[in-house]
Enzyme design. Structure first.
Site, short mmCIF file in Angstrom:
data_model
loop_
_atom_site.label_atom_id
_atom_site.label_comp_id
_atom_site.label_asym_id
_atom_site.label_seq_id
_atom_site.Cartn_x
_atom_site.Cartn_y
_atom_site.Cartn_z
N SER A 180 0.79 -1.22 0.00
CA SER A 180 0.00 0.00 0.00
C SER A 180 0.83 1.28 0.00
CB SER A 180 -0.95 0.02 1.21
OG SER A 180 -1.84 -1.07 1.15
N LYS A 234 -9.71 -6.71 10.19
CA LYS A 234 -10.85 -6.33 9.35
C LYS A 234 -12.20 -6.46 10.05
CE LYS A 234 -8.59 -7.17 4.92
NZ LYS A 234 -8.68 -7.77 3.57
N ASP A 245 -12.72 -4.54 -0.70
CA ASP A 245 -12.29 -5.87 -1.15
C ASP A 245 -13.34 -6.48 -2.06
OD1 ASP A 245 -9.83 -6.00 0.11
OD2 ASP A 245 -10.62 -6.92 1.93
N GLY A 279 -11.90 -16.02 6.94
CA GLY A 279 -11.62 -14.78 7.66
C GLY A 279 -12.30 -13.58 7.03
N LEU A 334 -5.75 -14.68 -3.48
CA LEU A 334 -5.77 -13.29 -3.04
C LEU A 334 -4.38 -12.81 -2.62
CD1 LEU A 334 -8.83 -13.74 -3.12
CD2 LEU A 334 -9.02 -12.48 -0.98
N TYR A 364 -0.68 -11.69 -3.04
CA TYR A 364 -0.02 -11.02 -4.16
C TYR A 364 1.50 -10.99 -4.03
CZ TYR A 364 0.12 -7.25 -0.77
OH TYR A 364 0.34 -6.52 0.37
#
Length: 250
Positions: free
Chosen positions: A16, A65, A103, A133, A210, A212
């Site tokens: 990020s 999250k 997401d 999750g 998912l 990366y």
């Protein structure tokens, strides 16, 4: 200076800061910076926000999250409230905190684009979702909206999930789309992968990870050996990041 940041723990694998810093430079966006704010204990979230008065928006990653939700003043009904997980927080002008889930958007659009390129109709697929999750919640919502039937696969079977030991040849054969929503295989533990029976995969299977980092996980590598189509999490990340930026600046 406007502050944007990522919270989670640990943050060694995050893309990020690099992504948004480059975005600020490339698009000549001034008066903005992006930082990584590690948060080992989610109970410290209110203090973290209070200590950064210039904070405009946050991204939220593993394992917070769901943990941060009780500390928020409101949830976006169409995303975070429905899904039950937050990955984007906007600091409103009055100081209130509103949670969103981008997401969902990133996963859905990237999956649709991938399947379109393969000339596959989503509704013709059945999926296995590895993990249950916060990230999985967004994936499940997207699959439901795309009318893709799914089974959740977890380390322990339950009323809502089957265990990895329950993955029979018939289940693998009928569930062509396999999505890893767990962090298994993430750098630096790149030698790990979800415990599915890879030998049962073939060219009809589609593996979406998912994760990366690394770009090609062991999960994807093992799928390729069996001639399966593979897709990593980077396009999803770019899409969800741009959606977050849109929310913070709206």
């Amino acid at each position: 200076m406007r502050l944007f940041a990522l919270i989670g723990y640990p943050l060694t694998h995050s893309f990020s800061k690099k992504y948004f810093t480059e975005k600020f430079e490339k698009e000549a966006i001034g008066n903005s910076r992006y930082e990584l704010l590690e948060l080992p204990d989610y109970h410290d979230f209110p203090a973290l926000v209070k200590s950064h008065p210039d904070l405009i928006g946050l991204n939220v990653t593993i394992p917070h999250k769901q943990n941060v939700i009780p500390f928020l003043d409101e949830l976006d009904a169409a995303s975070a409230e429905r899904i039950g997980a937050v990955n984007t927080i906007k600091v409103l002008p009055n100081g209130r905190l509103k949670g969103y889930n981008t997401d969902y958007y990133g996963f859905r659009i990237s999956l649709e684009q991938w399947l379109k390129g393969l000339e596959i109709i989503p509704q013709q697929l059945k999926a296995l979702v590895l993990g249950n999750g916060g990230a999985a919640k967004a994936v499940l919502a997207a699959l439901e909206d795309l009318q893709i039937e799914y089974k959740i696969v977890s380390r322990q079977s339950s009323a809502s999930a089957i265990g990895y030991d329950d993955l029979t040849p018939d289940i693998i054969a009928t569930h062509r789309l396999i999505i890893n929503t767990s962090p298994v295989g993430t750098y630096p533990k790149t030698e790990e992968c979800p415990a599915i029976p890879y030998a049962l995969l073939d060219k009809r299977h589609l593996l979406y990870d998912l994760v990366y980092n690394p770009t090609e996980t062991l999960f994807l590598k093992k799928g390729k050996v069996q001639a399966a189509q593979t897709h990593n999490g980077l396009p999803m990340l770019h899409l969800q990041a741009e959606k977050a930026w849109e929310i913070w600046n709206s």
